[in-house]
Every structure is written in structure tokens, then in C-alpha cells.
Design a protein around this motif. Structure first.
Motif, PDB file in Angstrom:
ATOM      1  N   THR A  15       0.656  -1.251   0.234  1.00  0.00           N
ATOM      2  CA  THR A  15       0.046   0.426   0.155  1.00  0.00           C
ATOM      3  C   THR A  15       0.888   0.652  -0.192  1.00  0.00           C
ATOM      4  O   THR A  15       2.233   1.301   0.655  1.00  0.00           O
ATOM      5  N   TYR A  27       0.688   5.701  -0.095  1.00  0.00           N
ATOM      6  CA  TYR A  27      -0.490   6.706   0.181  1.00  0.00           C
ATOM      7  C   TYR A  27       0.537   8.379  -1.240  1.00  0.00           C
ATOM      8  O   TYR A  27       1.565   8.560  -0.264  1.00  0.00           O
ATOM      9  N   PHE A  30       7.443   6.844   5.538  1.00  0.00           N
ATOM     10  CA  PHE A  30       7.329   7.908   4.500  1.00  0.00           C
ATOM     11  C   PHE A  30       8.513   8.583   3.971  1.00  0.00           C
ATOM     12  O   PHE A  30       9.348   8.427   4.405  1.00  0.00           O
ATOM     13  N   ARG A  55      -2.375  -3.458   7.368  1.00  0.00           N
ATOM     14  CA  ARG A  55      -2.529  -2.847   8.226  1.00  0.00           C
ATOM     15  C   ARG A  55      -1.034  -3.271   9.676  1.00  0.00           C
ATOM     16  O   ARG A  55      -1.262  -4.009  10.483  1.00  0.00           O
ATOM     17  N   SER A  56      -0.125  -2.253   8.966  1.00  0.00           N
ATOM     18  CA  SER A  56       1.035  -2.615   9.253  1.00  0.00           C
ATOM     19  C   SER A  56       1.354  -2.875  10.971  1.00  0.00           C
ATOM     20  O   SER A  56       0.692  -1.750  11.246  1.00  0.00           O
ATOM     21  N   VAL A  57       2.316  -4.145  11.058  1.00  0.00           N
ATOM     22  CA  VAL A  57       2.936  -3.630  12.607  1.00  0.00           C
ATOM     23  C   VAL A  57       4.213  -3.131  12.367  1.00  0.00           C
ATOM     24  O   VAL A  57       4.717  -2.659  13.939  1.00  0.00           O
ATOM     25  N   TYR A  58       4.847  -2.539  11.915  1.00  0.00           N
ATOM     26  CA  TYR A  58       5.952  -1.518  11.810  1.00  0.00           C
ATOM     27  C   TYR A  58       5.863  -0.225  11.622  1.00  0.00           C
ATOM     28  O   TYR A  58       6.520   0.083  11.154  1.00  0.00           O
ATOM     29  N   GLY A  59       4.773   0.277  10.851  1.00  0.00           N
ATOM     30  CA  GLY A  59       4.291   1.738  11.203  1.00  0.00           C
ATOM     31  C   GLY A  59       4.442   1.719   9.382  1.00  0.00           C
ATOM     32  O   GLY A  59       4.296   0.604   8.353  1.00  0.00           O
ATOM     33  N   TYR A  60       4.347   2.691   8.982  1.00  0.00           N
ATOM     34  CA  TYR A  60       4.248   3.174   8.289  1.00  0.00           C
ATOM     35  C   TYR A  60       5.452   3.689   7.563  1.00  0.00           C
ATOM     36  O   TYR A  60       5.881   5.109   8.530  1.00  0.00           O
ATOM     37  N   SER A  87      -4.901   6.604  -1.096  1.00  0.00           N
ATOM     38  CA  SER A  87      -4.192   5.118  -0.938  1.00  0.00           C
ATOM     39  C   SER A  87      -4.412   4.365  -1.866  1.00  0.00           C
ATOM     40  O   SER A  87      -5.766   4.632  -2.450  1.00  0.00           O
ATOM     41  N   ILE A 128      -7.705   2.293  -3.660  1.00  0.00           N
ATOM     42  CA  ILE A 128      -8.419   2.245  -2.310  1.00  0.00           C
ATOM     43  C   ILE A 128      -8.902   3.988  -1.221  1.00  0.00           C
ATOM     44  O   ILE A 128     -10.690   3.948  -1.117  1.00  0.00           O
ATOM     45  N   ILE A 129      -8.254   5.393  -1.258  1.00  0.00           N
ATOM     46  CA  ILE A 129      -8.985   6.446  -0.631  1.00  0.00           C
ATOM     47  C   ILE A 129      -8.474   7.312  -1.356  1.00  0.00           C
ATOM     48  O   ILE A 129      -7.805   7.389  -2.035  1.00  0.00           O
TER      49      ILE A 129
END
Lengths: 111, 113
Positions: free
Chosen positions: B31, B33, B104, B97-102, B48, B55-56
Motif C-alpha cells: 500500500t 499513500y 514516509f 495493517r502494518s505492525v511495523y508502522g508506515y 491510498s 482505495i482512498i
């Protein structure tokens, strides 16, 4: 609609002091993120909190999450000048995985 | 190797012009953004994409058109630039649904004069 509010928005601290930044959000989420942004720079991931009661610590920063109260805190211990930056909390939304950000807390640590 | 790279870093242009910002990620994330950071530092999602699929689309003027040729790239084209488009635009990527964050990118500071 999910809203995220941080306070305070501005924080001037003396070196060596402790303080807490608060992040409240309006609807249920199980993902809370803290980021740091230095002036003119990108966002650096600090903490990822994924469950109620989660607590994470890195150096002088500690973050916690209470999903029932819809509250996360970022606690600063014995602040040093290098911590001066803007800190954002962000809540994960189920809508396409987007993050909803708080307004940011501009932290200034003075000697 | 930069994980999420954006170009250009700075963009100064006149009102009415059309410009593009490019983003590439080498993390293998699904994904991507686009976020806009205004002059008060407020960050807001714009678009997104998940595996090249939109998606968004967050009530962004249709002068803004994202394009994702593949899941590692997400570009942003802006037509008929206005003064109010001046901001910093950040590209980001995540696993679902990242468990590691996003992660940038470094941001593109767009100034419309």
C-alpha cells in the motif's frame, strides 16, 4: 469520523525535566503510532502500539496505549536539547489503512 | 538505499501550471499513500493505493490525479496549480495493517507563486 487530538500543541521544557504529551482519539482503533519530525524533514517512526496496555520505551521516550480510554501518552524523561522536534500521534483507520494524525506537539527543550 | 524516495524535493512553479511528483518504494509494501502537510504542519491523507488499485480518495479536487503503474510506484499529477496547493507532500508506504508502522518519504515542498 475518527478525530485525533494532541495536547499540548506547544511545549517548552527545561533540560532535565519530565513531561507527557497526550493523544486522544474519538473512535475505536487498535493501532496507534508516534512519529517525530525535525524541521524540514520527514517523519521518523518512534513507536507502534497495537494493543491495550502496550508500553514501549526507547531512550528517554516512553509511549503507552489505553484503548478503552482512547488515549495514548508519550512521556519524556530528563529531556535533552536533542529531543526538540514536533511529535505526532496517528491512529490507524480501517478505511484503506489510512492514518489520521493529531495536530502535532512542537517540543522545545532549553538548557 | 532509500526506502521511500520522492522527487523532486523542491518544486517552485507558477499558478496554472501542471506538475508531477514521483514516489518509489523498495520495501515490497502493498500500500502506498499521498499525504499533504499544510503550513500549520497538519497532515492529511489524500490518496491510498493497494496493489495499484485506488482505495482512498479523500475529497481531493480532481485537479489532483494519482497514478500507480505498479505497486512500487505512486505518482501525483497536479493540473492548474493554485496558490492553496502550496504545501509539503509526503509519499508513504505500508504493509496492510502494518505492525511495523508506515514509512514516509522525504517530502516534496511545493510552492505555487
Amino acid at each position: 469520523e475518527l478525530k485525533v487530538e494532541q495536547n499540548p500543541l506547544f511545549l517548552s521544557m527545561q533540560e532535565g525535566k519530565n513531561y507527557t504529551i497526550y493523544c486522544n482519539y474519538s473512535t475505536t482503533s487498535d493501532r496507534l503510532y508516534w512519529y517525530r519530525q525535525d524541521p524540514g524533514k520527514s517523519l521518523e517512526s518512534l513507536f507502534v502500539l497495537l494493543s491495550n496496555g502496550a508500553v514501549k520505551q526507547e531512550g528517554r521516550l516512553m509511549a503507552s496505549l489505553d484503548t478503552k480510554a482512547r488515549l495514548s501518552t508519550l512521556h519524556i524523561t530528563a529531556a535533552v536539547h536533542d529531543l526538540s522536534a514536533t511529535y505526532f500521534c496517528a491512529v490507524g483507520s480501517d478505511q484503506g489503512g489510512k492514518l489520521i494524525f493529531g495536530q502535532g506537539t512542537e517540543l522545545s527543550v532549553k538548557p | 538505499d532509500t526506502a521511500v524516495s520522492q522527487t523532486p524535493k523542491y518544486l517552485v512553479t507558477q499558478m496554472g501550471n501542471d506538475k508531477s511528483i514521483k514516489c518509489e518504494q523498495n520495501l515490497g509494501h502493498d500500500t502506498m499513500y499521498w499525504y499533504k502537510q499544510d503550513s500549520k504542519k497538519f497532515l492529511k491523507i489524500m490518496f491510498s493505493y493497494n496493489n495499484k488499485e485506488l482505495i482512498i480518495n479523500e475529497t481531493v479536487p480532481n485537479r489532483f490525479s494519482p497514478k500507480s503503474p505498479d505497486k512500487a510506484h505512486l505518482n501525483l499529477h497536479i493540473n492548474s496549480l493554485e496558490l492553496g496547493d502550496s504545501a509539503v507532500y509526503f509519499c508513504a508506504s505500508s504493509q496492510d495493517r502494518s505492525v511495523y508502522g508506515y514509512t514516509f518519504g522525504s517530502g516534496t515542498r511545493l510552492t505555487v507563486v
